[in-house]
Design a protein around this motif. Structure first.
Motif, PDB file in Angstrom:
ATOM      1  N   LEU A 427       0.296  13.664  -0.393  1.00  0.00           N
ATOM      2  CA  LEU A 427      -0.276  12.687  -1.317  1.00  0.00           C
ATOM      3  C   LEU A 427      -0.846  13.308  -2.584  1.00  0.00           C
ATOM      4  CD1 LEU A 427      -2.064  10.335   1.251  1.00  0.00           C
ATOM      5  CD2 LEU A 427       0.245  10.175   0.312  1.00  0.00           C
ATOM      6  N   GLY A 428      -1.207  14.590  -2.538  1.00  0.00           N
ATOM      7  CA  GLY A 428      -1.727  15.237  -3.735  1.00  0.00           C
ATOM      8  C   GLY A 428      -3.019  14.637  -4.240  1.00  0.00           C
ATOM      9  N   LEU A 429      -3.947  14.306  -3.342  1.00  0.00           N
ATOM     10  CA  LEU A 429      -5.194  13.640  -3.705  1.00  0.00           C
ATOM     11  C   LEU A 429      -6.340  14.632  -3.808  1.00  0.00           C
ATOM     12  CD1 LEU A 429      -4.894  10.558  -1.316  1.00  0.00           C
ATOM     13  CD2 LEU A 429      -4.133  10.738  -3.689  1.00  0.00           C
ATOM     14  N   ASP A 430      -7.337  14.279  -4.631  1.00  0.00           N
ATOM     15  CA  ASP A 430      -8.539  15.108  -4.762  1.00  0.00           C
ATOM     16  C   ASP A 430      -9.719  14.495  -4.019  1.00  0.00           C
ATOM     17  OD1 ASP A 430      -7.257  17.009  -6.355  1.00  0.00           O
ATOM     18  OD2 ASP A 430      -7.628  15.859  -8.178  1.00  0.00           O
ATOM     19  N   THR A 431     -10.161  13.326  -4.457  1.00  0.00           N
ATOM     20  CA  THR A 431     -11.319  12.661  -3.831  1.00  0.00           C
ATOM     21  C   THR A 431     -10.954  11.209  -3.557  1.00  0.00           C
ATOM     22  OG1 THR A 431     -12.206  12.205  -6.040  1.00  0.00           O
ATOM     23  CG2 THR A 431     -13.048  14.159  -4.899  1.00  0.00           C
ATOM     24  N   PRO A 432     -10.098  10.949  -2.584  1.00  0.00           N
ATOM     25  CA  PRO A 432      -9.624   9.578  -2.377  1.00  0.00           C
ATOM     26  C   PRO A 432     -10.660   8.683  -1.719  1.00  0.00           C
ATOM     27  CG  PRO A 432      -8.761  11.002  -0.663  1.00  0.00           C
ATOM     28  CD  PRO A 432      -9.498  11.889  -1.624  1.00  0.00           C
ATOM     29  N   VAL A 433     -10.623   7.417  -2.094  1.00  0.00           N
ATOM     30  CA  VAL A 433     -11.357   6.361  -1.419  1.00  0.00           C
ATOM     31  C   VAL A 433     -10.308   5.382  -0.912  1.00  0.00           C
ATOM     32  CG1 VAL A 433     -13.017   4.481  -1.662  1.00  0.00           C
ATOM     33  CG2 VAL A 433     -13.378   6.627  -2.893  1.00  0.00           C
ATOM     34  N   PHE A 434     -10.191   5.235   0.402  1.00  0.00           N
ATOM     35  CA  PHE A 434      -9.188   4.370   0.986  1.00  0.00           C
ATOM     36  C   PHE A 434      -9.726   2.946   1.101  1.00  0.00           C
ATOM     37  CE2 PHE A 434      -8.179   8.663   2.425  1.00  0.00           C
ATOM     38  CZ  PHE A 434      -6.853   8.756   2.031  1.00  0.00           C
ATOM     39  N   VAL A 435      -8.887   1.983   0.731  1.00  0.00           N
ATOM     40  CA  VAL A 435      -9.316   0.588   0.614  1.00  0.00           C
ATOM     41  C   VAL A 435      -8.422  -0.279   1.493  1.00  0.00           C
ATOM     42  CG1 VAL A 435      -9.835  -1.288  -0.994  1.00  0.00           C
ATOM     43  CG2 VAL A 435      -9.934   1.096  -1.787  1.00  0.00           C
ATOM     44  N   PRO A 436      -8.818  -0.548   2.747  1.00  0.00           N
ATOM     45  CA  PRO A 436      -7.992  -1.402   3.606  1.00  0.00           C
ATOM     46  C   PRO A 436      -8.069  -2.860   3.182  1.00  0.00           C
ATOM     47  CG  PRO A 436     -10.016  -0.774   4.744  1.00  0.00           C
ATOM     48  CD  PRO A 436     -10.006  -0.030   3.439  1.00  0.00           C
ATOM     49  N   ARG A 437      -6.891  -3.455   2.912  1.00  0.00           N
ATOM     50  CA  ARG A 437      -6.801  -4.844   2.471  1.00  0.00           C
ATOM     51  C   ARG A 437      -5.687  -5.533   3.244  1.00  0.00           C
ATOM     52  NH1 ARG A 437      -8.659  -6.504  -2.302  1.00  0.00           N
ATOM     53  NH2 ARG A 437      -6.809  -7.769  -2.722  1.00  0.00           N
ATOM     54  N   LEU A 438      -5.859  -6.825   3.488  1.00  0.00           N
ATOM     55  CA  LEU A 438      -4.794  -7.611   4.093  1.00  0.00           C
ATOM     56  C   LEU A 438      -3.818  -7.980   2.977  1.00  0.00           C
ATOM     57  CD1 LEU A 438      -6.899  -9.857   6.489  1.00  0.00           C
ATOM     58  CD2 LEU A 438      -5.755  -7.699   6.979  1.00  0.00           C
ATOM     59  N   GLU A 439      -2.974  -7.033   2.637  1.00  0.00           N
ATOM     60  CA  GLU A 439      -2.185  -7.086   1.410  1.00  0.00           C
ATOM     61  C   GLU A 439      -0.702  -7.206   1.715  1.00  0.00           C
ATOM     62  OE1 GLU A 439      -2.220  -7.878  -2.133  1.00  0.00           O
ATOM     63  OE2 GLU A 439      -4.094  -6.967  -1.503  1.00  0.00           O
ATOM     64  N   ASP A 440       0.064  -7.634   0.711  1.00  0.00           N
ATOM     65  CA  ASP A 440       1.509  -7.709   0.862  1.00  0.00           C
ATOM     66  C   ASP A 440       2.084  -6.311   1.084  1.00  0.00           C
ATOM     67  OD1 ASP A 440       2.680  -7.072  -2.344  1.00  0.00           O
ATOM     68  OD2 ASP A 440       0.545  -7.311  -1.899  1.00  0.00           O
ATOM     69  N   GLY A 441       3.140  -6.226   1.874  1.00  0.00           N
ATOM     70  CA  GLY A 441       3.766  -4.941   2.124  1.00  0.00           C
ATOM     71  C   GLY A 441       3.048  -4.086   3.152  1.00  0.00           C
ATOM     72  N   HIS A 442       1.968  -4.586   3.747  1.00  0.00           N
ATOM     73  CA  HIS A 442       1.214  -3.838   4.756  1.00  0.00           C
ATOM     74  C   HIS A 442       0.837  -2.445   4.230  1.00  0.00           C
ATOM     75  CE1 HIS A 442       2.320  -6.921   7.718  1.00  0.00           C
ATOM     76  NE2 HIS A 442       3.493  -6.894   7.152  1.00  0.00           N
ATOM     77  N   ALA A 443       0.452  -2.399   2.969  1.00  0.00           N
ATOM     78  CA  ALA A 443       0.142  -1.124   2.341  1.00  0.00           C
ATOM     79  C   ALA A 443      -1.328  -0.767   2.519  1.00  0.00           C
ATOM     80  CB  ALA A 443       0.491  -1.169   0.859  1.00  0.00           C
ATOM     81  N   LEU A 444      -1.633   0.497   2.298  1.00  0.00           N
ATOM     82  CA  LEU A 444      -3.010   0.983   2.257  1.00  0.00           C
ATOM     83  C   LEU A 444      -3.313   1.375   0.820  1.00  0.00           C
ATOM     84  CD1 LEU A 444      -5.638   1.910   3.718  1.00  0.00           C
ATOM     85  CD2 LEU A 444      -4.544   4.136   4.006  1.00  0.00           C
ATOM     86  N   TRP A 445      -4.290   0.723   0.221  1.00  0.00           N
ATOM     87  CA  TRP A 445      -4.680   1.050  -1.149  1.00  0.00           C
ATOM     88  C   TRP A 445      -5.552   2.300  -1.157  1.00  0.00           C
ATOM     89  CZ3 TRP A 445      -4.150  -1.957  -5.821  1.00  0.00           C
ATOM     90  CH2 TRP A 445      -3.362  -3.117  -5.659  1.00  0.00           C
ATOM     91  N   LEU A 446      -5.506   3.015  -2.270  1.00  0.00           N
ATOM     92  CA  LEU A 446      -6.410   4.150  -2.440  1.00  0.00           C
ATOM     93  C   LEU A 446      -6.787   4.265  -3.903  1.00  0.00           C
ATOM     94  CD1 LEU A 446      -4.859   6.952  -3.711  1.00  0.00           C
ATOM     95  CD2 LEU A 446      -3.605   6.629  -1.591  1.00  0.00           C
ATOM     96  N   ALA A 447      -8.025   4.660  -4.122  1.00  0.00           N
ATOM     97  CA  ALA A 447      -8.535   4.966  -5.461  1.00  0.00           C
ATOM     98  C   ALA A 447      -8.831   6.451  -5.501  1.00  0.00           C
ATOM     99  CB  ALA A 447      -9.800   4.156  -5.746  1.00  0.00           C
ATOM    100  N   ASP A 448      -8.498   7.096  -6.633  1.00  0.00           N
ATOM    101  CA  ASP A 448      -8.603   8.558  -6.643  1.00  0.00           C
ATOM    102  C   ASP A 448      -8.761   9.067  -8.071  1.00  0.00           C
ATOM    103  OD1 ASP A 448      -8.509  11.140  -5.419  1.00  0.00           O
ATOM    104  OD2 ASP A 448      -6.489  11.385  -6.203  1.00  0.00           O
ATOM    105  N   THR A 449      -9.428  10.193  -8.203  1.00  0.00           N
ATOM    106  CA  THR A 449      -9.483  10.905  -9.470  1.00  0.00           C
ATOM    107  C   THR A 449      -8.391  11.970  -9.488  1.00  0.00           C
ATOM    108  OG1 THR A 449     -11.112  12.440  -8.571  1.00  0.00           O
ATOM    109  CG2 THR A 449     -11.954  10.525  -9.737  1.00  0.00           C
ATOM    110  N   TYR A 450      -7.867  12.252 -10.665  1.00  0.00           N
ATOM    111  CA  TYR A 450      -6.835  13.266 -10.791  1.00  0.00           C
ATOM    112  C   TYR A 450      -6.844  13.815 -12.206  1.00  0.00           C
ATOM    113  CZ  TYR A 450      -4.219   9.400 -12.927  1.00  0.00           C
ATOM    114  OH  TYR A 450      -3.828   8.347 -13.719  1.00  0.00           O
TER     115      TYR A 450
END
Length: 557
Positions: A427-450
Motif C-alpha cells: 500500500l505504500g502508506l505512512d500514517t493511515p487512518v482506516f475508515v470502515p463504511r457500508l460503501e459500494d464495492g465493499h471497499a475499505l476507505w483510508l486517509a493518509d499523508t504522503y
C-alpha cells in the motif's frame, strides 16, 4: 444506586461458575446478522471525513442531483458524486464560487478556524465544531439530497454551560457527548445544540464504552482499582440514577453490545484475565468466565471497525489464558472453541460489520499471521500464508464474496493488503487512518499523508477494493471528489511541517477528544482511533480559554 459491595458479593458467588479451561466443544455454525449503519461502520449516505486543517477546515460528503432517490441511498449510478466543502457560513448568492485554499477569504464568509475540535456524528449527518479562535459552538447539517448539502445550523458563543470539549457520538444517532468549561459531562442533540448534564454525581467519570442509549464510565477509586458506572443518555433516561457495575484492578476492554442488551467487561485480575457480563439497564452481573476480549492492541482501545461482539450482540469472541480463541454465547452463558492454542497465541480478534471474524495468531520467533473465520460456514482462511507474517491493522466492513476474505496487515512499518486467494498488494502508506463504511464495492476507505514529487506533504483519500481473485490497484479506486473548480483528485490538501490536522470520520469509535490544539505537537491526530476517553490523553484536549479571564502575563523575574 446499587452498591459496589453487593456486586462484589455476586462476583464471589459466581466465581465457581466460570469456565476455567479451554472449551472442548468446537463452535457450530451461526449466522449473525449484519450491523446496522452507524453502529460498527458508517452508513453509505454519511459524510466520509472532516478535516480541521489550517487555515480552512472542510468536509467530504455525497451530493446527489434533483430526482435522486433517498430510499436507495446515494451512489454514482444515481448520479451522485463526492464533494469537498469548506466548513463556513457564506451568503447564499456566493455558494458556488468560494475561493480555494490559500486564497484570500472574503469578508462576508465566516470560516471555521483551522485547528478547531470537530466531530462527525455517528449517523454522519452532522458536523459539530468548537471554534477555538472565535470561542463558538458551531454545527453543520449534511444532507446529500438538499440544494445546499452542507448548511450551518447555528453558531453560539461558549457560555459557562456550553460544550467546550467534544468527546464522542452515541452509536448510530445524532446525540453528541461533550464536556463544559468545568469538564462536566453533558449530552447534546446535534440538531439543536442544547446540552444537558450527564452523571453530575460522578464529576471525574471518563467514558470507556459508547452504546446507543447508554455509556460506561470509569473513575479511579484509588491507586489500584477503578469503578465502572453504567449511565443512561438522552431524554428517556434523564431522571435515572447511574448504576455502579464493579470495582476492578485493571480493566482492559469494555463493550456495550448491539441494542444495548449487555455490557461486557474484560479485566486483568490477580489470577489472570476474566470477563464479566452485566444486564442493561439493571446492571446485574449475569455471567462471568475466564479469558478476555482482544479486539485492540492497547487496553481500552479497539481497531476501527472490529468489535469484540457479533453485530447482533449474541456472541463475544475472547482469548483464553492459554492463548486459544473461543466464543461465548451470552444468552446461554456457554463457550465453544474457535481455534486452539496449539495453532498460536491469538493476540487480536474481532468481528467486522458483516460478522466475519478476523484474528492475529502469534507464533514462535515473533511470527504473527492473519486469518479470517466465517462463523456461518466455520471456514478458516489464512490471509498471509507463505510469508513471514503480519500484524492486523484493519479489515473491510463487508465482503463482496465471503469465501474470499481479505484484511490489511503491517510488517516492519510496511502496510500490505492480504487476500485469501494468496494475492497481496503493497500500500505504500505512512500514517493511515482506516475508515470502515457500508460503501459500494465493499471497499475499505483510508486517509493518509504522503510526499509528492516535490517532497511536499499531502493528505488524501483512497479506497482498497477486492473481488474473489484479488485487489484492484489503489490508483484505480480513487473516488472522484469535486471542489469549487472541478475535480480535486486524491490530494485534498497540502500540509506544512507545523500543521497538526484534526480528523473525524463519523465511524463509531472515532473519538473527537483526539482533535486537540495544533500547538500541542504531533502530526495526524486521528491515528489510531481510541476506544476510550483515557486520562493519559488529556494533553490532546482542546484548550478553550475563558473570555472572562484576564490574559496571562509573563513573570519579569
Amino acid at each position: 444506586m446499587r452498591s459496589v459491595r453487593t456486586i462484589g458479593a455476586l462476583l464471589v458467588g459466581l466465581s465457581g461458575c466460570g469456565q476455567f479451561s479451554d472449551p472442548s466443544v468446537p463452535c457450530g455454525a451461526l449466522s449473525p446478522t449484519e450491523a446496522r449503519a452507524g453502529t460498527v461502520a458508517a452508513s453509505s449516505d454519511a459524510a466520509v471525513i472532516a478535516m480541521s486543517d489550517a487555515p480552512r477546515p472542510w468536509i467530504v460528503h455525497w451530493r446527489c442531483p434533483d430526482g435522486a432517490s433517498r430510499s436507495a441511498g446515494p451512489s454514482a449510478a444515481a448520479g451522485c458524486s463526492y464533494q469537498r466543502t469548506f466548513l463556513e457560513s457564506e451568503p447564499p448568492q456566493h455558494r458556488d464560487d468560494s475561493p480555494e485554499r490559500g486564497s484570500t477569504v472574503r469578508d462576508d464568509i465566516k470560516a471555521l478556524s483551522g485547528g478547531s475540535a470537530l466531530l462527525v456524528s455517528s449517523s454522519g449527518h452532522y458536523v459539530v465544531a468548537v471554534d477555538q479562535a472565535e470561542l463558538e459552538l458551531r454545527t453543520w447539517r449534511i444532507d446529500p439530497w438538499a440544494d445546499d448539502p452542507v448548511r450551518e445550523l447555528y453558531a453560539r458563543s461558549l457560555g459557562p454551560d456550553e460544550p467546550t470539549q467534544l468527546v464522542a457520538s452515541m452509536r448510530g444517532s445524532d446525540v453528541v457527548l461533550t464536556r463544559d468549561r468545568d469538564r462536566a459531562l453533558r449530552w447534546m442533540d446535534a440538531a439543536t445544540g442544547i446540552a444537558k448534564p450527564l452523571a453530575p454525581d460522578h464529576p471525574l467519570l471518563k467514558l470507556v464504552a459508547i452504546g446507543e442509549s447508554f455509556v460506561v464510565g470509569r473513575e479511579v477509586v484509588d491507586g489500584d482499582r477503578d469503578r465502572l458506572v453504567l449511565v443512561g443518555v438522552g431524554a428517556a433516561h434523564e431522571f435515572e440514577l447511574p448504576v455502579e457495575l464493579m470495582l476492578a484492578a485493571e480493566v482492559t476492554r469494555v463493550e456495550i453490545v448491539a441494542n444495548d442488551e449487555a455490557v461486557v467487561v474484560s479485566a486483568d485480575g490477580g489470577d489472570g484475565p476474566e470477563t464479566f457480563v452485566f444486564s442493561v439497564p439493571e446492571g446485574e452481573l449475569v455471567d462471568r468466565f475466564v479469558g478476555a476480549m482482544v479486539n485492540g492492541n492497547l487496553p481500552l482501545e479497539s481497531l476501527p471497525g472490529l468489535r469484540g461482539s457479533t453485530p447482533d450482540g449474541s456472541h463475544v469472541v475472547y482469548r483464553t489464558p492459554t492463548g486459544a480463541l473461543a466464543m461465548r454465547e451470552l444468552q446461554a452463558a456457554s463457550s465453544c472453541l474457535v481455534r486452539s492454542a496449539s495453532a498460536g497465541d491469538h493476540a487480536l480478534a474481532g468481528f467486522s460489520a458483516d460478522g466475519m471474524l478476523y484474528m492475529q495468531a502469534d507464533g514462535a520467533f515473533a511470527e504473527s499471521h492473519l486469518l479470517a473465520f466465517d462463523p456461518s460456514t466455520r471456514r478458516i482462511t489464512a490471509l498471509d500464508a507463505g510469508t513471514d507474517g503480519h500484524h492486523l491493522v484493519a479489515a473491510p466492513p463487508t465482503l463482496a464474496d465471503r469465501s474470499a476474505p481479505w484484511a490489511v496487515g503491517v510488517r516492519e512499518g510496511g502496510y500490505t493488503a492480504l487476500h485469501g486467494s494468496g494475492s497481496a498488494m503493497a500500500l505504500g502508506l505512512d500514517t493511515p487512518v482506516f475508515v470502515p463504511r457500508l460503501e459500494d464495492g465493499h471497499a475499505l476507505w483510508l486517509a493518509d499523508t504522503y510526499q509528492d514529487q516535490d517532497d511536499r506533504t499531502r493528505f488524501g483519500l483512497r479506497r482498497i477494493e477486492a473481488d474473489a481473485s484479488g485487489f484492484t490497484p489503489m490508483d484505480d479506486t480513487v473516488p472522484e471528489i469535486l471542489g469549487e473548480h472541478g475535480p480535486v483528485g486524491p490530494n485534498l490538501t497540502s500540509l506544512s511541517a507545523s500543521e497538526r490536522p484534526c480528523l473525524s470520520t463519523g465511524t463509531p469509535g472515532g473519538w473527537a477528544y483526539q482533535c486537540g490544539n495544533p500547538r500541542s505537537g504531533g502530526f495526524l491526530a486521528a491515528a489510531p482511533a481510541p476506544g476510550s476517553e483515557e486520562p493519559g490523553s488529556d494533553r490532546l484536549d482542546p484548550e478553550v480559554p475563558d473570555p472572562q479571564d484576564p490574559p496571562e502575563t509573563s513573570d519579569p523575574q
